[in-house]
Design a protein around this motif. Sequence first.
Motif, PDB file in Angstrom:
ATOM      1  N   ASP A  98      -2.930  -1.181  -9.365  1.00 58.77           N
ATOM      2  CA  ASP A  98      -2.392  -1.215 -10.668  1.00 58.77           C
ATOM      3  C   ASP A  98      -3.626  -1.267 -11.496  1.00 58.77           C
ATOM      4  OD1 ASP A  98       0.350  -1.519  -9.642  1.00 58.77           O
ATOM      5  OD2 ASP A  98       0.074  -3.595  -9.436  1.00 58.77           O
ATOM      6  N   PHE A 120      -7.229 -10.500  -7.758  1.00 62.72           N
ATOM      7  CA  PHE A 120      -5.744 -10.260  -7.255  1.00 62.72           C
ATOM      8  C   PHE A 120      -4.908 -11.433  -7.434  1.00 62.72           C
ATOM      9  CE2 PHE A 120      -8.284  -6.870  -5.451  1.00 62.72           C
ATOM     10  CZ  PHE A 120      -8.081  -5.912  -6.026  1.00 62.72           C
ATOM     11  N   GLU A 164      -1.607  -6.490  -2.750  1.00 61.63           N
ATOM     12  CA  GLU A 164      -2.308  -5.345  -3.315  1.00 61.63           C
ATOM     13  C   GLU A 164      -2.781  -4.416  -2.015  1.00 61.63           C
ATOM     14  OE1 GLU A 164      -3.971  -3.790  -6.989  1.00 61.63           O
ATOM     15  OE2 GLU A 164      -2.347  -5.237  -6.618  1.00 61.63           O
TER      16      GLU A 164
END
Length: 267
Positions: A124, A215, A221
Amino acid sequence: MSVSYVERPGGRVAYEVHGDGPLVVLSHGMGENRGSFRHLVPLLVAAGYRVATVDVRGHGDSSAGWPTYAPAEVGADLLAVVRDLGGGPAVLVGSSSSAAAVVFAAADAPELVAGIVPVGAFVDQVKPNPVMRVAQALVLRSPRLFGMFHKTLFPVTRPADDAAYRRSMVATLREPGRMAAVRGVVAPVGPHWTARAAEVRQPVLVLMGARDPDFRDPGAEARAARRLFATAEARMIDDSGHYPHADQPERTAEQLTAFLKVVHTDA
């Protein structure tokens, strides 16, 4: 071991080679240099691989002042190193920001790339809040602050020589043009690597430190990255932060060598 250089439009890229066998190319993240892999290289060499560690453009012994630090161009640099070493094909391992670069390389030149290993890949594109933007701007202009930030990416354990490595890293970042390169890596131009992942047909191993502080949920992720590729698996490195090759080199080498055996068996 002597440093070699490959000429590229806009500068030259430094790399160092150890061992003999199938080629593995290691590429570090922003602000670091090829010394990031100092604990992993001997383990891969002992397992029978020829290992090239690359200084990403603008970092380490590579030249400064590049017109762009886009991951597609860093990927092209890695391909230039592979060609300089005889054409491979090679397995490309990219840490942090270089995780994007190895995806571009695999998509652009499949004949030179046998497989890729993105380590700590950012799926992202998170926009920082105003406070984080200010903090990021300060860190990206100060070698000292960057060194302090780098230390936070080892939340569990750090290599015994971590302080010495960080002093050397910060000293290099004080050279003209080095922090500009770090900022260029953070704000690259061009498409995000996720737009090219579906084009990669080689085997892919997504590696992630289970305690990676970059993260909120490292496992999620890693799984998100895995799903973007045609053929991929995701593995977590326990008790590791953002740089598993540095804080858990033995466990990282175990995962890498298992993957490398599969890649070369299927080739």
